[in-house]
Design a protein around this motif. Structure first.
Motif, PDB file in Angstrom:
ATOM      1  N   SER A 114       0.857  -1.192   0.000  1.00 14.17           N
ATOM      2  CA  SER A 114       0.000   0.000   0.000  1.00 14.17           C
ATOM      3  C   SER A 114       0.892   1.239   0.000  1.00 14.17           C
ATOM      4  N   PRO A 115       0.332   2.437  -0.279  1.00 13.33           N
ATOM      5  CA  PRO A 115      -1.068   2.746  -0.571  1.00 13.33           C
ATOM      6  C   PRO A 115      -1.419   2.378  -2.013  1.00 13.33           C
ATOM      7  N   GLN A 116      -2.578   2.827  -2.470  1.00 14.49           N
ATOM      8  CA  GLN A 116      -2.978   2.542  -3.841  1.00 14.49           C
ATOM      9  C   GLN A 116      -1.944   3.108  -4.810  1.00 14.49           C
ATOM     10  N   GLY A 117      -1.565   2.310  -5.787  1.00 23.86           N
ATOM     11  CA  GLY A 117      -0.527   2.709  -6.727  1.00 23.86           C
ATOM     12  C   GLY A 117       0.858   2.273  -6.318  1.00 23.86           C
ATOM     13  N   ALA A 118       0.992   1.663  -5.146  1.00 23.50           N
ATOM     14  CA  ALA A 118       2.307   1.210  -4.674  1.00 23.50           C
ATOM     15  C   ALA A 118       2.713  -0.062  -5.415  1.00 23.50           C
ATOM     16  N   ARG A 119       3.925  -0.518  -5.159  1.00 22.88           N
ATOM     17  CA  ARG A 119       4.419  -1.734  -5.811  1.00 22.88           C
ATOM     18  C   ARG A 119       5.327  -2.503  -4.861  1.00 22.88           C
ATOM     19  N   ALA A 120       5.320  -3.795  -5.034  1.00 24.17           N
ATOM     20  CA  ALA A 120       6.277  -4.656  -4.346  1.00 24.17           C
ATOM     21  C   ALA A 120       7.114  -5.295  -5.444  1.00 24.17           C
ATOM     22  N   ALA A 121       8.090  -4.542  -5.914  1.00 23.43           N
ATOM     23  CA  ALA A 121       8.900  -4.988  -7.044  1.00 23.43           C
ATOM     24  C   ALA A 121      10.223  -5.559  -6.556  1.00 23.43           C
ATOM     25  N   SER A 122      10.768  -6.450  -7.371  1.00 26.83           N
ATOM     26  CA  SER A 122      12.101  -6.994  -7.144  1.00 26.83           C
ATOM     27  C   SER A 122      12.239  -7.544  -5.722  1.00 26.83           C
ATOM     28  N   ALA A 123      13.108  -6.955  -4.906  1.00 25.89           N
ATOM     29  CA  ALA A 123      13.303  -7.435  -3.537  1.00 25.89           C
ATOM     30  C   ALA A 123      12.014  -7.372  -2.735  1.00 25.89           C
ATOM     31  N   GLY A 124      11.176  -6.376  -3.006  1.00 24.29           N
ATOM     32  CA  GLY A 124       9.903  -6.268  -2.297  1.00 24.29           C
ATOM     33  C   GLY A 124       8.980  -7.432  -2.578  1.00 24.29           C
ATOM     34  N   ALA A 125       9.014  -7.957  -3.806  1.00 20.02           N
ATOM     35  CA  ALA A 125       8.178  -9.106  -4.157  1.00 20.02           C
ATOM     36  C   ALA A 125       8.597 -10.339  -3.375  1.00 20.02           C
ATOM     37  N   VAL A 126       9.891 -10.539  -3.227  1.00 15.51           N
ATOM     38  CA  VAL A 126      10.384 -11.703  -2.492  1.00 15.51           C
ATOM     39  C   VAL A 126      10.019 -11.594  -1.022  1.00 15.51           C
ATOM     40  N   ILE A 127      10.130 -10.405  -0.451  1.00 16.26           N
ATOM     41  CA  ILE A 127       9.741 -10.203   0.946  1.00 16.26           C
ATOM     42  C   ILE A 127       8.255 -10.499   1.133  1.00 16.26           C
ATOM     43  N   THR A 128       7.438 -10.103   0.172  1.00 15.70           N
ATOM     44  CA  THR A 128       6.003 -10.372   0.246  1.00 15.70           C
ATOM     45  C   THR A 128       5.726 -11.866   0.225  1.00 15.70           C
ATOM     46  N   LEU A 129       6.439 -12.606  -0.624  1.00 12.00           N
ATOM     47  CA  LEU A 129       6.271 -14.053  -0.670  1.00 12.00           C
ATOM     48  C   LEU A 129       6.636 -14.712   0.660  1.00 12.00           C
TER      49      LEU A 129
END
Length: 456
Positions: A114-129
């Motif tokens: 979040s917020p709206q329009g945010a992204r979980a890219a690259s390292a953020g995507a792995v942390i989310t997983l």
């Protein structure tokens, strides 16, 4: 009489039994009431979650912040630890440190993109997983985790396969889409929030933190120690773990562009201090900038080759000070400075100095280094005139005169003057050629104006 006694005894017995029954009923009712009150208190006890925001690149500073606040959540008994995430990515080593902290946590970790329009890219995507629960706000995205080099180029298969295997193992551990986990690394694939929810990459979509906590409420997750925990977050109170000012300064400095600019600013300050030593302002600014730059480099993956190039650039700029000519040393230093920006940080970590920062910075420091060199040259080769010798060569007007002698007003004082070129007259322009004690030796710049009037 005996009959009356028996009746009284019977009445007394019945009364005692009645009293005992009432007391026993009261005790039972009171006990039940206390139990109900205890159960009510237990049911109304509000859980707490600790929330922190990560809206920046993933760096060692972010990793330290997550480690510290996650530890606080465990110590204080929070029901969950929430990361409000919005990041373009960051350092692989810092990402892995955060993932390891999540996997070792006995407190469930929830990532809310979040917020709206945010992204979980690259390292953020792995942390989310890696999170025990993952929720995304409308208009957000996740993925694009392909490791890239300093110029945006894909790295070798060995690095990419290692990153993909890491992402797939996390997805498998959390029951998420393993195929997407591999594709976001190998192919740079991304998903919007609706696709991510539909394919099981994240658990839910929510427009606010409260909705996100409600969406994962009741979900069973497995935490460290192979223990299953049921999330009780629907009505949980959110405590904020804010970034302190010192941590914010550290995160600001932990940027390759900032570190590069601070280094060049520090170098420039020291150059000007050497070129024109004075009260030391330039030297102080330069020294502080260099210290801050070194801090930034200390938390970033630095290449030895880049550091050597920085030192060579500094040496060339110093050479421009002591041997100014056609700016050859300064231009060479600028070229080396740009190369230092290219090689300064580890490309395997995806950290680099933006060329749009390196090139203008190098041009500016080249120009200023040339100017500093000229200042040094003039300081060394200019005539150092002090005291009365500073008056030689200056011009003035005669104030009073008597023959070849007179008085001249210069620098707030009257000086006696003696002409070497004939009589002096008031208002006549003269040049000081020498100083004889307290007398200025002058020569007229034009003829005596009174003599010209007499001839006419």
């Amino acid at each position: 009489m005996r009959s009356r006694s028996r009746g009284l005894l019977r009445a007394t017995t019945v009364g005692c039994h009645l009293i005992a029954f009432v007391v026993l009923s009261a005790v039972i009712a009171l006990s039940g009431g206390m139990t109900a009150m205890q159960e009510g208190v237990a049911e109304t006890r509000v859980e707490r979650v600790l929330v922190t925001t990560v809206a920046t690149e993933i760096t060692p500073v972010v990793a330290d912040h997550v480690e510290e606040t996650l530890g606080r959540a465990q110590r204080e008994g929070h029901a969950a630890y929430v990361i409000e995430l919005d990041t373009p990515g960051g350092l692989a080593e810092s990402m892995r440190a955060i993932v390891q902290d999540i996997l070792a946590s006995e407190t469930p970790v929830i990532v809310y993109v979040s917020p709206q329009g945010a992204r979980a890219a690259s390292a953020g995507a792995v942390i989310t997983l890696a999170a025990h629960a993952a929720v995304m706000a409308p208009g957000t995205s996740i993925g694009a985790a392909t490791p890239v080099g300093m110029q945006g180029e894909d790295l070798g298969a060995k690095v990419i396969n290692d990153a993909a295997a890491h992402a797939e193992s996390l997805a498998r551990l959390r029951g998420r889409d393993v195929e997407f986990a591999g594709a976001m690394v190998r192919e740079g694939r991304s998903l919007d929030v609706s696709q991510a929810v539909r394919t099981g990459v994240v658990d839910a979509q929510a427009s606010s933190l409260r909705e996100a906590l409600s969406a994962v409420d009741g979900r069973q997750v497995r935490v460290a120690g192979d223990r299953t925990v049921t999330l009780r977050t629907a009505v949980a109170r959110a405590d904020r773990a804010e970034w302190g000012w010192l941590r914010q300064v550290q995160q600001f400095l932990a940027s390759p562009n900032i570190a590069y600019i601070l280094f060049t600013l520090g170098l420039l300050g020291l150059l000007y201090e050497l070129a024109s030593p004075g009260i030391g302002v330039a030297g102080i600014v330069g020294a502080v900038s260099l210290v801050l730059a070194l801090f930034g480099m200390a938390v970033l993956p630095v290449n030895a080759a880049g550091v050597v190039l920085l030192l060579i650039a500094a040496g060339l700029f110093l050479a421009e000070l002591f041997a100014p000519g056609i700016a050859g040393f300064a231009i060479g230093g600028g070229v080396v400075l740009v190369l230092a920006g290219v090689f300064l940080f580890d490309e395997a970590q995806g950290v680099r100095v933006d060329p749009m920062v390196a090139l203008p910075t190098a041009v500016v420091i080249v120009v200023l280094a040339v100017i500093a060199g000229r200042i040094v040259y003039r300081t060394r080769h200019g005539s150092a005139a002090t005291g009365t010798s500073a008056l030689v060569g200056r011009t003035a007007q005669v104030g009073e005169s008597e023959g070849d002698r007179g008085r001249i007003f210069m620098d707030g004082a009257w000086w006696a003057a003696r002409s070497t070129g004939g009589p002096l007259s008031p208002g006549q322009d003269v040049r000081v050629t020498d100083v004889d004690g307290l007398t200025l030796v002058v020569e007229p710049l034009r003829e005596d104006p009174s003599a010209s009037d007499g001839d006419a």
